[in-house]
Design an enzyme around this catalytic site. Structure first.
Site, PDB file in Angstrom:
ATOM      1  CG  ASN A 322      -2.457   0.671   0.804  1.00  0.00           C
ATOM      2  OD1 ASN A 322      -2.338   1.653   0.189  1.00  0.00           O
ATOM      3  ND2 ASN A 322      -2.962   1.030   2.076  1.00  0.00           N
ATOM      4  CG  HIS A 358      -7.380   1.082   7.129  1.00  0.00           C
ATOM      5  ND1 HIS A 358      -6.349   1.669   6.901  1.00  0.00           N
ATOM      6  CD2 HIS A 358      -7.026   0.252   5.615  1.00  0.00           C
ATOM      7  CE1 HIS A 358      -5.399   1.968   6.483  1.00  0.00           C
ATOM      8  NE2 HIS A 358      -6.404   0.332   5.976  1.00  0.00           N
TER       9      HIS A 358
END
Length: 389
Positions: A322, A358
């Protein structure tokens, strides 16, 4: 292309069932792969043309992909894009605009998480919306930086700063670009503008020589997709919550979780590698040339595959996974907290932001808390053992 009703839905459901997948996952993967014919069309028919044509192409295709995946829930995405544009227009290059953008975009995302939360890992409108949230907040920061003197900005901030307020076409095209719409990567509006203007190329005035680099990322993505499709059915998530799993020896549970976790991440690697190839095709992946004069196409890389697969270090995993999201957080959260005068506090705040971004499940807080502790301990152990920082 509607997400509900009709013969198409039945066909998609049957196909998804035959593949052992959900309909939402099938729609997602189809939408990611369709980026390749869209990118080829853009290369051949829009390169070198007026930038506004590229913006319109991205807006139209992005809206269609959003509708295909989420139906009329695309209104959430559109609303936040329109309001972000108005914030920039009405508030200008002020800290008020940054704080308003940050607060509104994060609150809207968290409200979406709350209203759509289930006990499962679902693919719903909040998935691309979390990508959009970072784009819109980053846009506000870049516009704010455009109002500062150049000597007050870091070299990195100078590269992304926006001196003029972007038009609605630019903001919408930036938001709806098919190569970064659903799963990322993150990129700045300045980089996006260069793509629309035909400047992101290794040969000035010509289409980027990026067909082969894009094909390589696509091929690698397909490899990970096949590995995941073949192995994941033998490692179901549900098994971890059964009494049979708890009855297994400790060593077996550790090995199972390790392999399960590794394979589970391959679905992310697949999406990132495939979308990276799309970005490379359009030129967005162009990252200049190296010392030997070879063009680099890793500007949109979200994973360093070899490092991810071979690193024995936790920091190595972070550095390889990521990547663009981590770089965004480093640039717009961690480094902007330099005024605190404490690197550890800034790091903790950045990880807290990542955990909240998230989702609302407690597992995210646990995950990033452990990351914070493990990184500190790993660096201290390496300094003692001579492994460096």
């Amino acid at each position: 292309m509607a997400a509900t009703g009709g013969r198409e839905q039945t066909l998609l459901q049957e196909t998804a069932a035959a593949l052992g997948s959900s309909e939402a996952a099938l729609r997602l993967i189809l939408s990611i792969f369709i980026g390749y014919p869209l990118a080829l069309f853009e290369r051949w028919y829009l390169f070198g043309k007026e930038a506004r044509l590229t913006y319109l192409f991205h807006i139209i295709t992005g809206l269609l992909l959003s509708y295909f995946n989420f139906g009329y829930q695309l209104c959430h995405f559109l609303l936040c894009v329109v309001l972000q544009f108005l914030i920039l227009r009405l508030m200008g290059k002020t800290i008020t605009a940054v704080l308003t953008s940050f607060s509104f975009q994060m609150i809207y995302l968290l409200a979406g998480y709350y209203c759509t939360a289930t006990d499962e890992y679902d693919i719903k409108w909040t998935m691309p919306h979390c990508v959009l949230t970072l784009k819109m907040i980053g846009l506000a920061f870049d516009y704010y930086d455009g109002g500062k003197a150049q000597d007050k900005l870091t070299k990195e901030q100078q590269q992304h700063a926006l001196c003029r307020v972007p038009s609605f076409l630019q903001v919408a095209g930036f938001s709806y670009f098919y190569g970064g719409l659903l799963v990322g990567p993150q990129f700045s509006l300045r980089c996006y503008e260069k793509v629309a203007e035909g400047l992101m190329t290794d040969v000035k005035g010509q289409r980027p020589n990026s067909l082969l680099p894009a094909a390589k990322r696509l091929g690698l993505g397909l490899v990970f997709l096949m590995v995941y499709a073949i192995i994941s059915p033998y490692l179901p998530d549900s098994f971890l919550l059964t009494d049979d799993f708890l009855a297994q020896p400790f060593w077996y549970r550790c090995v199972y979780i390790t392999i399960w976790g590794k394979i589970a991440l391959y679905k992310y690697l697949t999406c990132w590698l495939v979308t990276e190839g799309v970005c490379i095709l359009t030129g967005l992946g162009y990252n200049g040339i190296d010392a030997s004069g070879t063009p680099q196409w890793d500007a949109c890389a979200n994973v360093k595959v070899w490092l991810f697969e071979t690193t024995p270090l936790f920091t190595g995993t972070i550095a390889s996974f990521n990547i663009n999201t981590n770089a965004w957080v480093a640039r717009n959260v961690f480094k902007r907290l330099r005024f605190l005068g404490n690197k550890i506090v800034s790091q903790a705040a950045a990880l807290l932001f990542l955990a909240v971004w998230h989702g609302l499940h407690s597992g995210y807080l646990i995950c990033f808390s452990l990351e914070f502790l493990i990184v500190i301990v790993e660096k201290q152990v390496r300094s003692v053992t001579g492994g460096g920082n």
